[in-house]
Design a protein around this motif. Structure first.
Motif: not given
Length: 127
Positions: A3-9
């Motif tokens: 979820n953190l990686i997807s939000r950052t992207i």
């Protein structure tokens, strides 16, 4: 973690989209200014042409002043490269001499202006 990686992207991609729009708007505004500005007004300024011509004529040098004069001189010495190099050397020396004298005059004027400004500042401080 995913979820953190997807939000950052997604944040990075939205930032890049915003930059593309800003770049596009900048190009549109510059294009609009270029198309609507009357550039020809500055090109028809005969006063500037006359002042430049007078500045050139005031110069007493024997060097070619225009491209036509330079080409004429080159045609005159076409068969003699040694003579041409000698003329170029003399003209270059004269050009550097003129440049140097202009540089010295400019430096002296600047130094005088700085001295005057310092004197005025000193008077203001004393008052």
């Amino acid at each position: 973690m995913i979820n953190l990686i997807s939000r950052t992207i997604s944040q990075i991609s939205s930032l890049l989209k915003g930059l593309q729009i800003k770049g596009f708007l900048a190009v549109v505004i510059v294009g609009f200014l270029m198309l609507t500005t009357n550039i020809a007004a500055g090109q028809n300024n005969t006063g500037l042409k006359e002042r430049v011509r007078e500045q050139i004529q005031q110069n007493d040098s024997q060097r070619p002043r225009t491209l036509g004069e330079w080409n004429k001189e080159a045609r005159e010495t076409e068969g003699a490269p040694g003579k041409r190099l000698e003329k170029i050397g003399k003209e270059s020396a004269e050009a550097f001499k003129q440049f140097g004298s202009g540089y010295v005059e400019g430096a002296q004027k600047t130094a005088n202006d700085v001295g005057d400004s310092a004197a005025q500042t000193g008077k203001k401080i004393l008052d």
